[in-house]
Design an enzyme around this catalytic site. Structure first.
Site, PDB file in Angstrom:
ATOM      1  N   ASN A 112      12.923  11.911  -5.105  1.00 40.24           N
ATOM      2  CA  ASN A 112      11.952  11.727  -6.203  1.00 40.24           C
ATOM      3  C   ASN A 112      12.661  11.854  -7.557  1.00 40.24           C
ATOM      4  OD1 ASN A 112      10.267  12.021  -3.924  1.00 40.24           O
ATOM      5  ND2 ASN A 112       8.612  12.812  -5.195  1.00 40.24           N
TER       6      ASN A 112
ATOM      7  N   TYR B 256       4.764   0.590   0.712  1.00 34.92           N
ATOM      8  CA  TYR B 256       5.970   0.638  -0.130  1.00 34.92           C
ATOM      9  C   TYR B 256       7.210   0.883   0.740  1.00 34.92           C
ATOM     10  CZ  TYR B 256       9.005   2.393  -3.919  1.00 34.92           C
ATOM     11  OH  TYR B 256      10.028   2.604  -4.813  1.00 34.92           O
TER      12      TYR B 256
ATOM     13  N   SER C 235      14.167   4.263  -1.340  1.00 36.84           N
ATOM     14  CA  SER C 235      13.381   5.470  -1.652  1.00 36.84           C
ATOM     15  C   SER C 235      13.399   6.402  -0.450  1.00 36.84           C
ATOM     16  CB  SER C 235      11.944   5.050  -1.946  1.00 36.84           C
ATOM     17  OG  SER C 235      11.093   6.160  -1.888  1.00 36.84           O
ATOM     18  N   SER C 236      13.212   7.697  -0.700  1.00 37.66           N
ATOM     19  CA  SER C 236      13.217   8.662   0.411  1.00 37.66           C
ATOM     20  C   SER C 236      12.008   8.488   1.334  1.00 37.66           C
ATOM     21  CB  SER C 236      13.256  10.093  -0.128  1.00 37.66           C
ATOM     22  OG  SER C 236      12.144  10.323  -0.960  1.00 37.66           O
ATOM     23  N   CYS C 237      10.993   7.715   0.892  1.00 38.84           N
ATOM     24  CA  CYS C 237       9.816   7.542   1.753  1.00 38.84           C
ATOM     25  C   CYS C 237      10.064   6.577   2.908  1.00 38.84           C
ATOM     26  CB  CYS C 237       8.612   7.109   0.936  1.00 38.84           C
ATOM     27  SG  CYS C 237       8.789   5.476   0.235  1.00 38.84           S
TER      28      CYS C 237
ATOM     29  N   HIS D 212       3.882   9.553 -10.915  1.00 34.56           N
ATOM     30  CA  HIS D 212       4.341  10.570  -9.969  1.00 34.56           C
ATOM     31  C   HIS D 212       3.970  11.952 -10.509  1.00 34.56           C
ATOM     32  CE1 HIS D 212       7.020   7.210  -8.707  1.00 34.56           C
ATOM     33  NE2 HIS D 212       6.700   7.691  -7.523  1.00 34.56           N
TER      34      HIS D 212
ATOM     35  N   TRP E 251      -3.295  18.167  -8.083  1.00 33.99           N
ATOM     36  CA  TRP E 251      -3.759  17.506  -6.850  1.00 33.99           C
ATOM     37  C   TRP E 251      -3.182  18.195  -5.606  1.00 33.99           C
ATOM     38  CZ3 TRP E 251      -2.600  11.637  -8.138  1.00 33.99           C
ATOM     39  CH2 TRP E 251      -3.411  11.253  -9.209  1.00 33.99           C
TER      40      TRP E 251
ATOM     41  N   GLY F 252      12.518  -0.041 -16.778  1.00 35.80           N
ATOM     42  CA  GLY F 252      11.903   0.996 -15.969  1.00 35.80           C
ATOM     43  C   GLY F 252      12.676   2.310 -16.044  1.00 35.80           C
ATOM     44  N   LEU F 253      12.197   3.295 -15.298  1.00 36.70           N
ATOM     45  CA  LEU F 253      12.835   4.617 -15.284  1.00 36.70           C
ATOM     46  C   LEU F 253      14.311   4.508 -14.878  1.00 36.70           C
ATOM     47  CD1 LEU F 253      12.540   7.791 -15.264  1.00 36.70           C
ATOM     48  CD2 LEU F 253      11.877   7.565 -12.864  1.00 36.70           C
TER      49      LEU F 253
ATOM     50  N   LYS G  68      10.638  -1.325   1.296  1.00 35.05           N
ATOM     51  CA  LYS G  68      11.980  -0.794   1.004  1.00 35.05           C
ATOM     52  C   LYS G  68      12.883  -0.879   2.244  1.00 35.05           C
ATOM     53  CE  LYS G  68      11.802   0.108  -3.335  1.00 35.05           C
ATOM     54  NZ  LYS G  68      12.674  -0.618  -4.260  1.00 35.05           N
TER      55      LYS G  68
ATOM     56  N   ARG H  26       9.060  19.039  -2.497  1.00 37.71           N
ATOM     57  CA  ARG H  26       9.682  17.832  -3.028  1.00 37.71           C
ATOM     58  C   ARG H  26      11.006  18.186  -3.698  1.00 37.71           C
ATOM     59  NH1 ARG H  26       6.272  16.047  -0.385  1.00 37.71           N
ATOM     60  NH2 ARG H  26       4.709  14.449  -0.840  1.00 37.71           N
TER      61      ARG H  26
ATOM     62  N   GLY I  72      15.108  -4.975 -13.809  1.00 37.89           N
ATOM     63  CA  GLY I  72      14.205  -3.843 -14.076  1.00 37.89           C
ATOM     64  C   GLY I  72      14.750  -2.896 -15.134  1.00 37.89           C
TER      65      GLY I  72
HETATM   66  O1  GFB Z   1       4.938  12.387  -6.959  1.00 39.25           O
HETATM   67  P1  GFB Z   1       3.832  12.041  -6.044  1.00 39.25           P
HETATM   68  O2  GFB Z   1       2.727  11.203  -6.606  1.00 39.25           O
HETATM   69  O3  GFB Z   1       4.369  11.255  -4.798  1.00 39.25           O
HETATM   70  O4  GFB Z   1       3.171  13.393  -5.493  1.00 39.25           O
HETATM   71  P2  GFB Z   1       5.018  11.561  -3.353  1.00 39.25           P
HETATM   72  C1  GFB Z   1       3.920  14.459  -5.007  1.00 39.25           C
HETATM   73  C2  GFB Z   1       3.019  15.630  -4.668  1.00 39.25           C
HETATM   74  O5  GFB Z   1       2.496  16.181  -5.891  1.00 39.25           O
HETATM   75  C3  GFB Z   1       1.813  15.313  -3.794  1.00 39.25           C
HETATM   76  C4  GFB Z   1       1.103  16.382  -5.769  1.00 39.25           C
HETATM   77  O6  GFB Z   1       1.620  16.349  -2.874  1.00 39.25           O
HETATM   78  C5  GFB Z   1       0.667  15.262  -4.794  1.00 39.25           C
HETATM   79  O7  GFB Z   1      -0.588  15.563  -4.239  1.00 39.25           O
HETATM   80  N1  GFB Z   1       0.468  16.345  -7.091  1.00 39.25           N
HETATM   81  C6  GFB Z   1      -0.126  17.420  -7.714  1.00 39.25           C
HETATM   82  C7  GFB Z   1       0.329  15.286  -7.915  1.00 39.25           C
HETATM   83  N2  GFB Z   1      -0.668  17.057  -8.874  1.00 39.25           N
HETATM   84  C8  GFB Z   1      -0.384  15.747  -9.039  1.00 39.25           C
HETATM   85  C9  GFB Z   1      -0.692  14.817 -10.083  1.00 39.25           C
HETATM   86  O8  GFB Z   1      -1.338  15.128 -11.084  1.00 39.25           O
HETATM   87  N3  GFB Z   1      -0.210  13.547  -9.928  1.00 39.25           N
HETATM   88  C10 GFB Z   1       0.513  13.157  -8.813  1.00 39.25           C
HETATM   89  N4  GFB Z   1       0.951  11.907  -8.731  1.00 39.25           N
HETATM   90  N5  GFB Z   1       0.772  14.025  -7.801  1.00 39.25           N
HETATM   91  C11 GFB Z   1       5.678   9.085  -3.691  1.00 39.25           C
HETATM   92  C12 GFB Z   1       5.439   7.840  -2.906  1.00 39.25           C
HETATM   93  O9  GFB Z   1       5.241  10.100  -2.850  1.00 39.25           O
HETATM   94  O10 GFB Z   1       7.017   9.341  -3.979  1.00 39.25           O
HETATM   95  C13 GFB Z   1       6.278   6.717  -3.316  1.00 39.25           C
HETATM   96  O11 GFB Z   1       4.064   7.536  -2.942  1.00 39.25           O
HETATM   97  C14 GFB Z   1       7.700   7.114  -3.634  1.00 39.25           C
HETATM   98  O12 GFB Z   1       6.279   5.779  -2.300  1.00 39.25           O
HETATM   99  C15 GFB Z   1       7.765   8.329  -4.504  1.00 39.25           C
HETATM  100  O13 GFB Z   1       8.445   7.329  -2.466  1.00 39.25           O
HETATM  101  C16 GFB Z   1       9.174   8.789  -4.808  1.00 39.25           C
HETATM  102  O14 GFB Z   1       6.304  12.296  -3.464  1.00 39.25           O
HETATM  103  O15 GFB Z   1       4.018  12.149  -2.417  1.00 39.25           O
END
Ligand code: GFB
Length: 319
Positions: free
Chosen positions: A166, A137, A108-110, A180, A203, A14-15, A141, A210, A11
């Site tokens: 994250n 996911y 991952s922390s999830c 993300h 959103w 990737g990031l 993991k 976080r 990978g």
């Molecule tokens: O980073 P994110 O997509 O993932 O979202 P998670 C984190 C928070 O940011 C959530 C809010 O509460 C989203 O609703 N948010 C606000 C947004 N605006 C936005 C936007 O424009 N885009 C996105 N994407 N979010 C992921 C997991 O969870 O974290 C994966 O789904 C993984 O499995 C990853 O563990 C590190 O932190 O919620």
């Protein structure tokens, strides 16, 4: 690891993989083994076995994964669980079969239960139900962590696992649907500024907390662990984080200020919040002698610069 050891980064585009490549190169590791998806499909067992048989890597960083933000995770759960389980099983098994000296698996922390006590200690794994938006996911993991653990137990391998918080930084995915929160907000604020838009849509409620870590810190921690600690010393896995978190609403303010957007912010509560909080307990990592270096503000500034640079390149290519 010696500077000439054959090190496979799965990978590497990737990031995390690209940050590992930068870190290893900066430390003068000269024998990096890299393959793109075109040359090697990691979900195909035969291809992975042939590759390991031919190349015989000595060390493996397993940073290849299907990843995405909250919406991608909840929209494509079948792909997230299938692709990740296939990649992990194929690489971990081939690493055992072809005598890899040491492997580092990225989780991952999830993986932690949705309502686990905070900060999240390593011992909370499998003590409760998972967050629904990324259950697929997370299950994949968790399978990866346990594959490493059980191969170590049964076969005496040296496979270690790390659970990053994250992550963000250069080479992140800036697609507004699948990314993300950090890259999504950088792009949204930048485009709103450039197009003189009155507001940016964020959103969820802005209330979830976080923890964000720059991927160069993450790569540094991974190389540090690969160089210095074995499975017998660190146990099943180690959390990697910065030890503090922020509400999404605070992240929004910081990015808005760094980008220089003057308009309004609107929260779209029809979009999911996800897990309320997932702050890593980094006591174990600190006791091993490592801590994060890059501040959130500096990390965001650098990532915004990266984003603008790639935008300029895209515009030049289009012209
Ligand atoms: O980073 P994110 O997509 O993932 O979202 P998670 C984190 C928070 O940011 C959530 C809010 O509460 C989203 O609703 N948010 C606000 C947004 N605006 C936005 C936007 O424009 N885009 C996105 N994407 N979010 C992921 C997991 O969870 O974290 C994966 O789904 C993984 O499995 C990853 O563990 C590190 O932190 O919620």
């Amino acid at each position: 690891m010696d500077k000439e050891s054959k090190i496979y980064i799965a990978g590497h585009r990737g990031l995390v993989g690209s940050a590992l490549k930068r870190k290893l190169e900066s430390k003068d590791y000269t024998n990096l083994l890299l393959r793109t998806h075109k040359g090697l499909d990691l979900t195909k067992q035969q291809e992975v076995n042939d590759f390991f048989e031919q190349e015989k890597p000595e060390y493996v960083f397993l940073a290849a994964a299907k990843v995405g933000g909250i919406l991608a995770n909840s929209t494509y759960p079948a792909q997230f669980i299938y692709e990740n389980m296939m990649i992990e099983a194929n690489i971990i098994h081939a690493s055992y079969k072809y005598g890899v000296k040491k492997l580092l698996f990225l989780g991952s922390s999830c993986i932690y239960p949705k309502f686990a006590p905070q900060p999240l200690k390593e011992k909370y794994l499998l003590t409760g139900l998972l967050e629904e938006t990324n259950e697929a996911y997370a299950v994949a993991k968790i399978a990866g962590i346990r594959l490493c653990k059980h191969y170590n137990q049964q076969y005496g391998t040296n496979f270690i696992s790390v659970m990053p918080t994250n992550l963000y930084g250069p080479n992140d995915n800036f697609d507004l649907e699948t990314s993300h929160v950090m890259p999504a907000l950088i792009r949204k604020f930048h485009e709103a500024k450039v197009n003189n838009e009155p507001e940016v849509i964020v959103w969820g409620t802005g209330k979830p907390l976080r923890e964000f870590m720059h991927v160069d810190d993450m790569a540094d921690a991974c190389v540090f662990l690969m160089e210095n600690y074995d499975f017998s010393e660190i146990g099943e896995f180690v959390n990697i984080g910065v030890g503090e978190d922020v509400p999404i609403s605070e992240l929004v303010k910081i990015i808005k200020e760094i980008v220089g957007f003057k308009g309004k912010i609107k929260y779209d509560t029809s979009k999911p919040d996800g897990t309320p909080r997932k702050l890593m307990d980094v006591t174990k990592l600190s006791s091993l002698g490592w801590k994060a270096n890059i501040s959130l503000r500096n990390g965001i500034k650098e990532t915004y610069e990266f984003y603008m640079k790639t935008q300029r390149i895209k515009i030049k290519i289009a012209i």
